[in-house]
Motif scaffolding. Structure first.
Motif, PDB file in Angstrom:
ATOM      1  N   SER A  86       0.680  -1.145   0.087  1.00 64.61           N
ATOM      2  CA  SER A  86       0.055  -0.049  -0.205  1.00 64.61           C
ATOM      3  C   SER A  86       0.780   1.075   0.326  1.00 64.61           C
ATOM      4  O   SER A  86       0.593   2.407  -0.572  1.00 64.61           O
ATOM      5  N   ASP A  88       3.027   1.997  -1.569  1.00 64.40           N
ATOM      6  CA  ASP A  88       3.663   2.132  -3.437  1.00 64.40           C
ATOM      7  C   ASP A  88       2.199   2.448  -3.955  1.00 64.40           C
ATOM      8  O   ASP A  88       2.318   1.813  -5.466  1.00 64.40           O
ATOM      9  N   ASP A  90       0.152   4.140  -5.797  1.00 66.08           N
ATOM     10  CA  ASP A  90       0.517   5.235  -6.175  1.00 66.08           C
ATOM     11  C   ASP A  90       0.945   5.004  -7.729  1.00 66.08           C
ATOM     12  O   ASP A  90       0.935   4.878  -8.924  1.00 66.08           O
ATOM     13  N   LYS A  94      -0.673   3.393 -11.713  1.00 65.48           N
ATOM     14  CA  LYS A  94       0.335   4.215 -12.788  1.00 65.48           C
ATOM     15  C   LYS A  94       0.212   2.886 -13.251  1.00 65.48           C
ATOM     16  O   LYS A  94      -0.197   3.228 -15.050  1.00 65.48           O
TER      17      LYS A  94
END
Length: 162
Positions: A86, A88, A90, A94
């Motif tokens: 969690s 990482d 983001d 992507k």
């Protein structure tokens, strides 16, 4: 995690890792360079990639942490770690979106692991049809890339020094 400490020192091929848990269970091999630094020996497969029924991001990462069972070149388990993905999400999202967008646009045949940072669409040799295109694409699997696993090793090594 204390209940798993008995694994340290055992051979990875001789232990039963079929346990249900709140974590993604990841037996990961590593090798050590002469300087003593550890490097992951392979990527970690999360799921097969089905172009026509893509797993959702939330389903792919329904467990927020990965329980890593590190083993050396001889298959001996040396370390146990819990790493929270969690942190990482983001970047992982992507990467997931980039892969999904390529599939939705009929460009799955152009996907390269180098296009993403942590989550890769690792190419397999078998060719299959893809949506929204008449071109065949290599079958793929979603993996945590070696670069990401190296980041985890570096963070764990850094934390254990202090």
């Amino acid at each position: 995690m204390d209940s798993f400490k008995y694994l340290i020192g055992k051979n990875i091929n001789e232990v039963d890792l079929d346990v249900s848990s709140d974590f993604i269970l990841a037996p990961l091999g590593y090798f050590t360079k002469h300087c003593g630094r550890k490097y992951p020996s392979s990527k970690f497969k999360l799921a097969d990639l089905d172009y026509f029924d893509l797993i959702s991001f939330s389903e792919l990462f329904k467990k927020e942490a990965i329980f890593i069972i590190w083993f050396d070149e001889d298959g001996i388990i040396t370390d146990l770690e819990i790493y929270y993905l969690s942190n990482d999400f983001d970047i992982l999202f992507k990467d997931y979106y980039h892969i999904k967008k390529a599939i939705d646009n009929g460009e799955a045949h152009r996907l390269r692991e180098g296009d993403t940072r942590y989550l890769g669409a690792s190419r397999l040799s078998e060719m299959v049809m893809q949506p929204n295109s008449d071109k065949l694409a290599n079958k793929r699997e979603l993996v945590l890339k070696k670069k990401y696993l190296q980041k985890i090793i570096n963070e764990i090594s850094y934390c254990s020094e202090y």
